[in-house]
Motif scaffolding. Structure first.
Motif, PDB file in Angstrom:
ATOM      1  N   UNK A  61     -10.636  -5.529   0.290  1.00 41.97           N
ATOM      2  CA  UNK A  61     -10.113  -6.897   0.270  1.00 41.97           C
ATOM      3  C   UNK A  61      -8.634  -6.968  -0.105  1.00 41.97           C
ATOM      4  N   UNK A  62      -7.924  -5.850   0.026  1.00 39.07           N
ATOM      5  CA  UNK A  62      -6.498  -5.767  -0.326  1.00 39.07           C
ATOM      6  C   UNK A  62      -6.235  -6.208  -1.760  1.00 39.07           C
ATOM      7  N   UNK A  63      -7.064  -5.694  -2.654  1.00 39.82           N
ATOM      8  CA  UNK A  63      -6.953  -5.996  -4.074  1.00 39.82           C
ATOM      9  C   UNK A  63      -7.093  -4.710  -4.875  1.00 39.82           C
ATOM     10  N   UNK A  64      -6.798  -4.819  -6.157  1.00 39.99           N
ATOM     11  CA  UNK A  64      -7.071  -3.740  -7.100  1.00 39.99           C
ATOM     12  C   UNK A  64      -8.112  -4.248  -8.090  1.00 39.99           C
ATOM     13  N   UNK A 109      -6.059 -10.527  -8.075  1.00 35.44           N
ATOM     14  CA  UNK A 109      -5.994  -9.071  -8.183  1.00 35.44           C
ATOM     15  C   UNK A 109      -5.352  -8.467  -6.938  1.00 35.44           C
ATOM     16  N   UNK A 110      -4.519  -9.256  -6.292  1.00 32.23           N
ATOM     17  CA  UNK A 110      -3.887  -8.829  -5.043  1.00 32.23           C
ATOM     18  C   UNK A 110      -2.864  -7.724  -5.283  1.00 32.23           C
ATOM     19  N   UNK A 136     -13.992   0.436  -4.039  1.00 30.92           N
ATOM     20  CA  UNK A 136     -14.190   0.256  -2.595  1.00 30.92           C
ATOM     21  C   UNK A 136     -14.171  -1.223  -2.219  1.00 30.92           C
ATOM     22  N   UNK A 137     -14.838  -2.049  -3.010  1.00 30.21           N
ATOM     23  CA  UNK A 137     -14.890  -3.489  -2.743  1.00 30.21           C
ATOM     24  C   UNK A 137     -13.486  -4.100  -2.755  1.00 30.21           C
ATOM     25  N   UNK A 138     -12.741  -3.822  -3.811  1.00 30.38           N
ATOM     26  CA  UNK A 138     -11.432  -4.455  -3.946  1.00 30.38           C
ATOM     27  C   UNK A 138     -10.418  -3.919  -2.939  1.00 30.38           C
TER      28      UNK A 138
END
Length: 68
Positions: A36-39, A54-55, A31-33
């Motif tokens: 933030x448009x990350x994995x 981690x974008x 959920x956090x990543x």
């Protein structure tokens, strides 16, 4: 409520961020990543994960290069 799978998850977690409060808590990490448009770290090879990039774009780059 603590995740009942935390210990098992920690065995597979390759997050190298020392003070990460989400280690072993995959739902919270995801959920956090995504917010933030990350994995999360587990989607990347260790050498790339350590860069903290981690974008989505980095992930797509690695896919295009056949590294994932």
């Amino acid at each position: 409520m603590e995740c009942p799978n935390k210990e098992k998850n920690l065995n597979r977690c390759n997050c190298s961020y020392p003070s990460c409060s989400r280690k072993g808590l995959c739902c919270e990490c995801l959920h956090y990543h995504l917010r933030n448009r990350q994995l999360p770290a587990c989607c990347f090879p260790d050498d790339v994960e350590k860069t903290y990039d981690r974008s989505f774009e980095k992930f797509a780059e690695l896919v295009m290069k056949g590294k994932i």
